[in-house]
Design an enzyme around this catalytic site. Structure first.
Site, PDB file in Angstrom:
ATOM      1  N   LYS A  75      27.506  28.861  48.285  1.00 16.05           N
ATOM      2  CA  LYS A  75      28.258  28.544  47.080  1.00 16.05           C
ATOM      3  C   LYS A  75      28.405  27.134  47.239  1.00 16.05           C
ATOM      4  CE  LYS A  75      30.675  31.005  44.340  1.00 16.05           C
ATOM      5  NZ  LYS A  75      30.287  32.315  43.650  1.00 16.05           N
ATOM      6  N   GLY A  86      43.952  37.364  34.631  1.00 15.65           N
ATOM      7  CA  GLY A  86      42.840  36.608  34.310  1.00 15.65           C
ATOM      8  C   GLY A  86      41.791  37.135  33.067  1.00 15.65           C
ATOM      9  N   VAL A  87      41.886  36.681  32.100  1.00 15.27           N
ATOM     10  CA  VAL A  87      41.305  37.059  30.917  1.00 15.27           C
ATOM     11  C   VAL A  87      40.378  35.821  30.152  1.00 15.27           C
ATOM     12  CG1 VAL A  87      42.439  39.157  30.102  1.00 15.27           C
ATOM     13  CG2 VAL A  87      43.271  36.820  29.322  1.00 15.27           C
ATOM     14  N   VAL A 143      34.915  36.721  32.041  1.00 10.36           N
ATOM     15  CA  VAL A 143      34.526  37.961  32.536  1.00 10.36           C
ATOM     16  C   VAL A 143      35.714  38.887  32.261  1.00 10.36           C
ATOM     17  CG1 VAL A 143      34.286  39.388  34.867  1.00 10.36           C
ATOM     18  CG2 VAL A 143      33.177  36.942  34.494  1.00 10.36           C
TER      19      VAL A 143
END
Length: 348
Positions: free
Chosen positions: A79, A178-179, A182
């Protein structure tokens, strides 16, 4: 460009990069490369401290080791994080400098999109390094977010079968924290199947869009965690399930796209003790990196992606059954399954 290797026990290679001209400060973390070169996204985020960014990239890269192992792709866990505000600080010069940093590892790490990074950004990065993926070309690959959403949806269906004996998500209520790219696509899939939605995000415009498109109920992020729903779906940054929030959770299933949903490992057992079915995050959200992996390998097709996405539900069902049989938390079972894949490779 300046670089220094950071000594981190248990990680294959962690490198800190700085480039004064472009303003780049980044860390690339390779946790394990047993299965192949490390593969994982790059996150751009204004971390409060260097230590916070280092801790995040360590945890994220370790999660990628397990995610890639159970996702069935021949890549290790890696990452990257860039210390910057993606809305204010990101520039083509910074992205190209990051691409040069990736290049300096000589193929040990492949990068792709994560929070704060777009497909156009990846094209800029790919202009200076071949070790970048997640870019749509001639009907192949591209932004992994829609694939991640579909994989979470399939995993959520598997969890609903396990916990509620439900054939679908119809009639069930899901709280999405969380929109973004994803979470919004996941909301669409749930809505189309007849599920009900509660949504929260620090981005008020995204919440308003979800309310308008899906007749969702808008709440604060704190209330999204504590909502009286069937399924809680964390799709923002990690750590939402912690010692302060766990007793507030009323949902019986946790199935979301966020990485590192559990703030501390003991939350795994704490959820099991409360009768909450946890879908291990790196299993349920693996479709994005599977798409990136197939793109790198040159084996990406729509049929193969759909097959892999559908398999996420099967893998979770196996984890649920094994966890029941062993009276063990699902996260610990998933970790063991992933390590079995890695140890088998080491033994070859």
């Amino acid at each position: 460009m300046e670089s220094r290797i950071l000594p981190v026990d248990g990680w294959s290679k962690v490198v800190h990069f700085t480039d004064k001209e472009s303003g780049l400060e980044a860390i690339i973390s390779v946790h394990d490369a047993t299965l192949g070169p490390a593969c994982g996204g790059c996150r751009i985020f204004p971390y409060a401290s260097f230590e916070a960014g280092l801790e995040d990239v360590k945890n994220l890269s370790r999660g990628m080791t397990y995610k890639n192992a159970l996702g069935g792709i021949p890549f290790g866990g890696g990452k990257a994080v860039i210390f910057a505000d993606p809305k204010k600080d990101k520039s083509p010069e910074m992205l190209r400098a990051f691409g040069n940093a990736v290049n300096s590892l000589d193929g040990l790490y492949y990068t792709a999109e994560d929070s704060g990074v777009s497909e156009d950004d990846m094209k800029t990065i790919q202009s200076v390094t071949k070790y970048a993926a997640g870019i749509h070309a001639q009907g192949v690959g591209g932004n992994p977010s829609p694939f991640t959403s579909r994989g979470v949806w399939r995993g959520m269906q598997a969890a609903a079968r396990q916990k509620f004996g439900a054939d679908s998500l119809k009639g069930l209520t899901v709280s999405i924290l969380g929109v973004g790219a994803v979470g919004m696509e996941l909301a669409r899939l749930i809505n189309e199947e007849g599920g009900h939605l509660v949504v929260a995000d620090v981005n008020e415009a995204a919440v308003a869009e979800a309310v308008k498109r899906f007749d969702a109920k808008a709440v604060s992020p704190e209330d999204a965690i504590a909502a009286d729903v069937d399924i809680f779906s964390p799709c923002a940054l990690g750590g939402s399930i912690n010692v302060d929030t766990i007793d507030q959770i009323k949902a019986k299933v946790i199935a979301g796209a966020a990485n590192n949903q559990l703030k501390t490992p003991d939350m795994d057992e704490a959820l099991r003790a409360r009768g909450i079915l946890y879908c291990p995050d790196y299993v349920i959200n693996a479709a994005g990196v599977i798409s990136v992996g197939l793109e790198i390998l040159g084996t990406w097709t729509n049929d193969e992606m759909n097959r892999r996405i559908d398999k996420i539900g099967d893998t979770l069902t196996e984890i649920f059954k094994r966890a029941d049989a062993e009276n063990a938390p699902t996260g610990a079972v998933a970790d063991r399954l992933a390590m079995e894949v890695i140890e088998k490779k080491k033994a070859e």
